[in-house]
Motif scaffolding. Sequence first.
Motif, short mmCIF file in Angstrom:
data_model
loop_
_atom_site.label_atom_id
_atom_site.label_comp_id
_atom_site.label_asym_id
_atom_site.label_seq_id
_atom_site.Cartn_x
_atom_site.Cartn_y
_atom_site.Cartn_z
N CYS A 14 0.91 -1.23 -0.04
CA CYS A 14 0.19 -0.15 -0.04
C CYS A 14 0.93 1.27 0.08
CB CYS A 14 -0.86 -0.04 1.19
SG CYS A 14 -1.61 1.51 1.52
N ILE A 15 0.48 2.55 -0.87
CA ILE A 15 1.29 3.42 -0.81
C ILE A 15 0.74 4.45 0.00
CG2 ILE A 15 2.58 2.96 -3.00
CD1 ILE A 15 0.27 4.62 -4.41
N ALA A 16 -0.08 4.28 0.69
CA ALA A 16 -0.85 5.09 1.68
C ALA A 16 -0.84 6.56 1.29
CB ALA A 16 0.00 5.03 3.08
N CYS A 19 -1.15 7.63 -2.18
CA CYS A 19 -2.22 7.17 -3.28
C CYS A 19 -3.40 8.22 -3.40
CB CYS A 19 -3.08 6.22 -2.48
SG CYS A 19 -4.62 5.27 -3.37
N HIS A 21 -6.24 7.48 -4.99
CA HIS A 21 -7.69 7.12 -5.02
C HIS A 21 -7.96 6.24 -3.80
CE1 HIS A 21 -6.81 8.09 -9.37
NE2 HIS A 21 -8.08 8.57 -9.32
N SER A 22 -7.50 6.69 -2.72
CA SER A 22 -7.55 5.79 -1.40
C SER A 22 -8.75 5.16 -1.38
CB SER A 22 -7.12 6.90 -0.06
OG SER A 22 -7.41 6.03 0.82
N CYS A 23 -8.77 3.97 -0.78
CA CYS A 23 -9.95 2.98 -0.47
C CYS A 23 -10.43 3.48 0.96
CB CYS A 23 -9.44 1.64 -0.52
SG CYS A 23 -8.11 1.49 0.63
N HIS A 97 -7.66 -5.40 2.37
CA HIS A 97 -7.91 -4.91 1.04
C HIS A 97 -6.41 -4.36 0.54
CE1 HIS A 97 -9.81 -2.33 -1.62
NE2 HIS A 97 -8.75 -1.60 -1.81
N CYS A 116 -7.54 -0.92 -6.49
CA CYS A 116 -6.24 -0.13 -5.95
C CYS A 116 -5.57 0.18 -7.07
CB CYS A 116 -6.06 -1.01 -4.85
SG CYS A 116 -4.19 -0.74 -4.13
N GLU A 118 -2.11 0.92 -6.75
CA GLU A 118 -1.07 0.54 -6.83
C GLU A 118 -1.03 -1.16 -7.29
OE1 GLU A 118 1.84 1.46 -6.84
OE2 GLU A 118 3.17 -0.14 -5.76
S1 SF4 Z 1 -6.04 2.06 -2.68
FE1 SF4 Z 1 -4.27 0.78 -2.42
S2 SF4 Z 1 -2.69 2.00 -2.44
FE2 SF4 Z 1 -4.30 3.27 -1.87
S3 SF4 Z 1 -4.72 3.28 0.30
FE3 SF4 Z 1 -6.10 1.81 -0.29
S4 SF4 Z 1 -4.59 -0.23 -0.33
FE4 SF4 Z 1 -3.29 1.79 -0.19
#
Ligand code: SF4
Length: 292
Positions: A14-16, A19, A21-23, A97, A116, A118
């Motif tokens: 995860c690029i936190a 990101c 388009h954060s989930c 996720h 996601c 990434e």
């Molecule tokens: S969408 Fe993927 S990269 Fe972005 S915050 Fe969620 S898990 Fe991390």
Amino acid sequence: MKLYAPSYYKDFKCIADKCKHSCCVGWEIDIDSDTLQAYQTISHPYAETVRNSIDDGETPHFRLFGDDRCPHLRGDGLCELILQLGEDSLCEICREHPRFYHETARGMEVGIGMSCEEACRVILGGDYRSFVLLEDTPAMQEDIPFDIHPLRERAYEILSSPCPYAKRLHALAAAFDITLAPDEQVRTVLASLEYLDCAHKELFACYASDSVMPAACEREAERVLAYLIFRHCSPSWDETDFRIALRFCMTCERLLASAAQTTDASTLCSLARIFSEEIEYSEDNTQTLMEL
Ligand code: SF4
């Protein structure tokens, strides 16, 4: 019990805060019962904030803030819950996720979902034909009578063969006796789906099965289709079921080819992510397209 994953799986992290388009925005985050119990009993200065952020409905979940943000998502994109209580404090959905699992006759498989950004980047650059063994535990393996691996391997063989992309698609359809639904019918169904962003409904209205995938996108399109096969065909319980799922995957590939033509796409990454978020991550939308 053996747990396998496509070899690109280990490249995902995860690029936190990086990101876009954060989930943690736009999705309701349900809290599993074990985590809920832990939140109710935990003693920490941040614990009361956590408890106050939970909506105790039929399915307990975090109450989203303005712009549908998770209440623990900070302005800089980092998760306050992780920073205060550590990664172990995350509920199952946040911990897992964008991973998904399915059982096969040869063991469990795990993949990463394309919604996601990434994961999408990793999938589109990865090798879909090689798998790695992640775990081998004494846990009992469920008895799955139908082995999808020979069919999936056959599909991958055709998809990765050294001939033009369009020919590979034709060969795949011929090998599995796949006929796509008429364009008009697919467009009607696409227009009837539920969308998170109605601009995407307009984007998908351009569906035409004879769309030519832009040459610059063919390599990524092959990987998207392989990912779809991995995700949607692998849980099949017989050959007919496998073919229904494959037809869904091939319809989705045609949808991406159509959208790519209208958007000047030199890369499929953002389109593939949108498709995944709107179609794949909605059980209803996936089911409706499967039934075509
Ligand atoms: S969408 Fe993927 S990269 Fe972005 S915050 Fe969620 S898990 Fe991390």
